[in-house]
Design a protein around this motif. Structure first.
Motif, mmCIF file in Angstrom:
data_model
loop_
_atom_site.group_PDB
_atom_site.id
_atom_site.type_symbol
_atom_site.label_atom_id
_atom_site.label_comp_id
_atom_site.label_asym_id
_atom_site.label_seq_id
_atom_site.Cartn_x
_atom_site.Cartn_y
_atom_site.Cartn_z
ATOM 1 N N VAL A 38 6.959 4.783 2.191
ATOM 2 C CA VAL A 38 6.137 3.592 2.396
ATOM 3 C C VAL A 38 5.314 3.332 1.137
ATOM 4 O O VAL A 38 5.145 2.191 0.723
ATOM 5 C CB VAL A 38 5.215 3.747 3.634
ATOM 6 C CG1 VAL A 38 4.274 2.565 3.785
ATOM 7 C CG2 VAL A 38 6.052 3.949 4.896
ATOM 8 N N SER A 67 0.026 -2.772 1.477
ATOM 9 C CA SER A 67 1.332 -2.290 1.931
ATOM 10 C C SER A 67 1.270 -1.734 3.347
ATOM 11 O O SER A 67 2.177 -1.957 4.148
ATOM 12 C CB SER A 67 1.877 -1.229 0.980
ATOM 13 O OG SER A 67 2.180 -1.821 -0.265
ATOM 14 N N TRP A 71 3.445 -3.090 6.379
ATOM 15 C CA TRP A 71 4.318 -2.128 7.057
ATOM 16 C C TRP A 71 3.992 -2.086 8.540
ATOM 17 O O TRP A 71 4.889 -2.089 9.380
ATOM 18 C CB TRP A 71 4.149 -0.752 6.423
ATOM 19 C CG TRP A 71 5.047 0.289 6.992
ATOM 20 C CD1 TRP A 71 6.326 0.561 6.611
ATOM 21 C CD2 TRP A 71 4.747 1.196 8.062
ATOM 22 N NE1 TRP A 71 6.834 1.591 7.377
ATOM 23 C CE2 TRP A 71 5.895 1.990 8.267
ATOM 24 C CE3 TRP A 71 3.635 1.408 8.857
ATOM 25 C CZ2 TRP A 71 5.945 2.982 9.227
ATOM 26 C CZ3 TRP A 71 3.687 2.398 9.822
ATOM 27 C CH2 TRP A 71 4.832 3.174 9.998
ATOM 28 N N HIS A 75 6.593 -2.806 11.621
ATOM 29 C CA HIS A 75 7.051 -1.670 12.410
ATOM 30 C C HIS A 75 6.327 -1.462 13.726
ATOM 31 O O HIS A 75 6.806 -0.678 14.560
ATOM 32 C CB HIS A 75 6.952 -0.390 11.561
ATOM 33 C CG HIS A 75 7.932 -0.393 10.449
ATOM 34 N ND1 HIS A 75 7.669 -0.933 9.223
ATOM 35 C CD2 HIS A 75 9.197 0.068 10.378
ATOM 36 C CE1 HIS A 75 8.713 -0.806 8.439
ATOM 37 N NE2 HIS A 75 9.662 -0.198 9.110
#
Length: 78
Positions: A38, A67, A71, A75
């Motif tokens: 990640v 980020s 992410w 997700h």
């Protein structure tokens, strides 16, 4: 003006402890995000103090925060 806060804001790359405090996450979470890909070298973290790639890590808090947010949205959709 609080000089501690000001100096931390001006520094782009911070220590692991500072990154954890800034982001409100544990060292293990930061480590897992790095190991899972990640967080990317050069953008989110870098090694310093040693040319053999074994120095301590420095972290780019703003890039990590952006980020992680992206992410999480991808997700953790319900």
């Amino acid at each position: 003006m609080d000089t501690t806060t000001t100096s931390t804001r001006q520094r782009v790359w911070v220590t692991t402890a500072e990154a954890c405090e800034l982001l409100g996450i544990s060292r293990e979470t930061l480590r897992q995000l790095r190991l899972r890909g990640v967080l990317q070298p050069g953008k989110h973290f870098r090694r310093w103090g040693c040319t053999e790639g074994k120095g301590p890590l420095q972290w780019h808090g703003e890039n990590i925060e952006a980020s992680i947010t992206g992410w999480s949205r991808r997700h953790l959709k319900q």
